[in-house]
Design an enzyme around this catalytic site. Structure first.
Site: not given
Length: 385
Positions: A258-259, A301
């Site tokens: 996950d960004i 994301e």
């Protein structure tokens, strides 16, 4: 391309066989275009179908006259010649439409060619014009189509080599036909060439059409299983493959990325900038996982990877991904991973990797965490910077 109406039995037999082979190839291509048009409604297939109908008409005339060894009457030859030339124009238009949308320039080019075609038809009924003038005009008109193909169509399409090969064959056919009509060259080799070159030309057209259909089918399939932005596999296909591996008893591991602070990046830098960053991160994940499994996008994301190589160490792969993203991009990743255990489902494996990622997210971000059971969570085992 109309075959020469051979007077000798040997030439008549060759011409009849060649025309029959041409008809067979044209029929196959017609069926292919009908099937493709029913699925895609692409105008290129309509143009090809129209061209093929004209071709089948004059090839039928060729077979009739060559096998019966009778000469065409005064109206049959001009009709066959007109059908041949107009079908050649439609084929070139169709090939262009297979690769490009019609714009103002292409509409103008092909409109001029279409508007110039009726000139010999009109002149044929004028008292001062004869069939000789009509044949000469059609020869010049064919050369105009050939020039259009070389200088306008070929630079704008794929399979340029094959297309130019077809143009070369047609040019050779046209030149030999003009030599036969306007000079004293009437050798047997010219007659044989005029019989068999059309078959080679239609074979090249079939090759172009077949490869283009395969390309489009592959593109359609690829778009149905991949994410349009990142080119990673989409969630539906990724889960399908994960379930298949589990059913086959393959030992797999799941990496969930996950960004960090992606929403803030969207708000401050804009969607375009955020999309570029997302594509960059996706490319890094895909490069690191390509030899060991597959990668995908779950949405937003959230990017994932599946490790199916027994020799690969999932923790090391996850750490390489984290380190490269932190070094090469303006964002960082929170990563979690989990390995398949006995009697686990695909959904449970994803959930565990997601929980491990959440642990990284809530304990400082920019780190890698393995999934731990509820009893082991008191002493989380994680890799961080």
């Amino acid at each position: 391309m109309p075959m020469p109406y051979a007077s000798g039995s040997a030439f008549a037999l060759q011409a009849g066989i060649a025309s029959a082979c041409c008809l067979y190839i044209i029929l196959i291509m017609t069926l292919m275009c009908l099937i493709m048009y029913s699925k895609q409604r692409k105008k290129a297939y309509l143009s090809m179908i129209a061209a093929f109908l004209f071709i089948m008409t004059y090839e039928g005339l060729n077979i009739h006259f060559t096998l019966s060894q009778t000469k065409p009457d005064g109206s049959s030859y001009p009709l066959a010649a007109d059908l041949q030339v107009f079908s050649f124009l439609l084929l070139n238009l169709a090939v262009y439409q297979l690769y490009r949308r019609m714009n103002k320039t292409s509409y103008a080019v092909f409109s001029v060619l279409v508007l110039l075609f009726p000139v010999p038809l009109i002149s044929a009924v004028l008292p001062f014009a004869g069939s000789g003038w009509q044949k000469f005009y059609l020869d010049i008109y064919q050369l105009g189509i050939l020039c259009t193909g070389v200088f306008f169509i070929s630079p704008r399409i794929g399979q340029r080599g094959k297309y130019l090969t077809g143009i070369g064959l047609y040019f050779a056919y046209a030149v030999l036909g003009m030599l036969s009509r306007y000079t004293a060259w009437h050798g047997a080799w010219i007659e044989r060439a005029l019989i068999w070159i059309p078959l080679l030309y239609y074979t090249v057209v079939f090759w172009i059409l077949f490869e283009r259909i395969v390309e489009m089918m592959q593109s359609i399939y690829r778009s149905s299983i991949t994410d349009g932005l990142t080119n990673l596999y989409n969630r539906r296909f990724f889960m399908k493959q994960l379930s298949r591996y589990i059913d086959q008893g393959v030992k797999v591991s799941m990496i969930f990325c996950d960004i960090d602070n992606f929403k803030k990046l969207n708000d401050t830098e804009g969607h375009h900038r955020a999309d570029l960053v997302l594509k960059q991160v996706a490319a890094i994940i895909d490069e690191e996982v390509a030899e060991h499994g597959m990668s995908g996008r779950f949405g937003g994301e959230e990017l994932v990877a599946l490790v199916v190589d027994k020799r690969a160490k999932t923790a090391e792969i996850a750490e390489r991904i984290r380190a490269r993203v932190a070094e090469e991009s303006i964002v960082t990743l929170s990563i979690g991973y989990s390995s398949l255990r006995k009697n686990m489902t695909a959904e449970e494996l994803v959930s565990q990797a997601d929980q491990a990622m959440y642990l990284s997210k809530t304990t400082g971000k920019n780190k890698v965490s393995p999934y731990r059971s509820s009893r082991a969570k008191k002493e989380p085992d994680e890799i961080s910077v």
